[in-house]
Design a protein around this motif. Sequence first.
Motif, PDB file in Angstrom:
ATOM      1  N   GLU A   1      39.083  40.313  43.724  1.00 50.67           N
ATOM      2  CA  GLU A   1      39.218  41.256  44.748  1.00 50.67           C
ATOM      3  C   GLU A   1      40.652  41.734  45.437  1.00 50.67           C
ATOM      4  O   GLU A   1      40.710  43.396  45.489  1.00 50.67           O
ATOM      5  CB  GLU A   1      38.816  40.233  46.397  1.00 50.67           C
ATOM      6  N   ALA A   2      41.285  41.401  44.798  1.00 47.11           N
ATOM      7  CA  ALA A   2      43.220  41.462  44.244  1.00 47.11           C
ATOM      8  C   ALA A   2      43.316  43.004  44.209  1.00 47.11           C
ATOM      9  O   ALA A   2      43.910  44.238  44.849  1.00 47.11           O
ATOM     10  CB  ALA A   2      44.060  41.017  44.911  1.00 47.11           C
ATOM     11  N   GLY A   3      43.220  42.596  43.031  1.00 48.27           N
ATOM     12  CA  GLY A   3      42.977  44.228  42.261  1.00 48.27           C
ATOM     13  C   GLY A   3      41.887  45.064  42.213  1.00 48.27           C
ATOM     14  O   GLY A   3      42.779  46.908  42.162  1.00 48.27           O
ATOM     15  N   ALA A   4      40.915  44.965  42.947  1.00 43.93           N
ATOM     16  CA  ALA A   4      40.342  46.371  43.100  1.00 43.93           C
ATOM     17  C   ALA A   4      40.520  46.801  44.263  1.00 43.93           C
ATOM     18  O   ALA A   4      41.229  48.115  44.866  1.00 43.93           O
ATOM     19  CB  ALA A   4      39.053  45.707  43.890  1.00 43.93           C
ATOM     20  N   LEU A   5      41.898  45.640  45.547  1.00 40.95           N
ATOM     21  CA  LEU A   5      42.346  46.080  46.934  1.00 40.95           C
ATOM     22  C   LEU A   5      43.527  46.911  45.922  1.00 40.95           C
ATOM     23  O   LEU A   5      43.872  48.593  46.374  1.00 40.95           O
ATOM     24  CB  LEU A   5      43.229  45.246  47.480  1.00 40.95           C
ATOM     25  N   ALA A   6      44.088  46.774  45.368  1.00 40.20           N
ATOM     26  CA  ALA A   6      45.573  46.863  44.481  1.00 40.20           C
ATOM     27  C   ALA A   6      45.159  48.770  44.176  1.00 40.20           C
ATOM     28  O   ALA A   6      46.241  49.171  44.084  1.00 40.20           O
ATOM     29  CB  ALA A   6      45.882  46.097  43.515  1.00 40.20           C
ATOM     30  N   SER A   7      43.771  48.722  43.015  1.00 44.11           N
ATOM     31  CA  SER A   7      43.173  49.528  42.273  1.00 44.11           C
ATOM     32  C   SER A   7      43.242  50.457  43.511  1.00 44.11           C
ATOM     33  O   SER A   7      44.205  52.282  43.602  1.00 44.11           O
ATOM     34  CB  SER A   7      42.344  50.064  41.968  1.00 44.11           C
ATOM     35  N   ARG A   8      42.437  50.437  44.769  1.00 45.77           N
ATOM     36  CA  ARG A   8      42.673  51.752  45.693  1.00 45.77           C
ATOM     37  C   ARG A   8      43.965  51.747  46.834  1.00 45.77           C
ATOM     38  O   ARG A   8      44.220  52.947  46.713  1.00 45.77           O
ATOM     39  CB  ARG A   8      41.430  50.484  46.875  1.00 45.77           C
ATOM     40  N   ALA A   9      44.819  50.660  46.351  1.00 47.68           N
ATOM     41  CA  ALA A   9      46.385  51.088  47.332  1.00 47.68           C
ATOM     42  C   ALA A   9      47.041  52.153  46.893  1.00 47.68           C
ATOM     43  O   ALA A   9      47.544  53.028  47.005  1.00 47.68           O
ATOM     44  CB  ALA A   9      46.421  49.828  47.789  1.00 47.68           C
ATOM     45  N   SER A  10      47.075  52.417  45.140  1.00 51.82           N
ATOM     46  CA  SER A  10      47.552  52.807  44.273  1.00 51.82           C
ATOM     47  C   SER A  10      47.183  54.179  44.135  1.00 51.82           C
ATOM     48  O   SER A  10      48.041  55.266  44.012  1.00 51.82           O
ATOM     49  CB  SER A  10      47.807  52.486  42.436  1.00 51.82           C
TER      50      SER A  10
END
Length: 327
Positions: A298-307
């Motif tokens: 979930e943290a990786g998915a959020l980070a992907s959306r953010a970047s």
Amino acid sequence: MAKKYDIYGMGNALVDIVTEVDDAFFATNGIEKGVMTLVDEERQAALVTAIDMLAADKQCGGSAANTVIGAAQFGASVFYSCKVAQDELGEFYIADLQANGADTNLISGQLPQGTTGKCLVMTTADAERTMNTFLGITASYSEDNIATSALLDSEYLYIEGYLVTSDNGREAMKSAKAIAQQSGVKVALTFSDPAMVKYFGDGMKEVVGDGVDLLFCNEEEAMIFTGADSEEAAFEALKASAKQFVMTLGPKGALVWDGSQSIPIAPVPTKAVDTNGAGDLFAGAFLYGITNGLSHAEAGALASRASSAVVSKFGPRLSKAQAKALL
């Protein structure tokens, strides 16, 4: 007992001056495209004169500052340890940090004499970023600038790889890491830039030492650091240096090692206009996630959306509203 801070960051304090240029600008001014180059004050002053300062954006920056501010915008509690001078940009830096919700070791009106560091961030039409940096007083960042009480009251120490370029910076990295490890504070490190592992590889290996809890890197940095000839081999080799790590893969997304399994993070398609800050915000979003109840996936998915969101606009940051909209 819950810690006061999710993340204690340490890194170079630089006022970012973000501008758009074309490839001809690099040729005319003898600039190596796509990398961070350290320059002296005279050289940077000449470049600043050559750009359109009226169209440039200015904000407190540096790799780790962008990360902790990004994490704060999502809702993390953060502290940033750095060094600026008693000048106009130094006071600007403190005010910008505080406006973005970051506590700091800096005290307005009680700063040392010198010149606050500046980073000229030049973006081109292909969305690539090129940085020329005059470190100024942040080149003397040392163990004396570590706010130990805040560090001990944090869940994660986050160390910026750019500090490795000076002896005092490298010693500060090692000292903060030792304090954290002795006190049960998790240690996260970012390699920051391929040049840091290419030209300061021995120093970086010294900092990594017996390993870190969490490492952030891209595939190029991972391959240089490990000596591997493929991203797959580099991924395997990194397990000897970090309990957990994230390898970003640009438009291919990212790979997370959570200590027991590999987790692919899908990219979020976007039209990139400026890659400046993408890795910094990825780390900030990921650290926010794992310190606030999200799984690594979930943290990786959020980070992907953010970047993905930050590369679709100019500048290394989102607004707080833009960040909250991604949750």
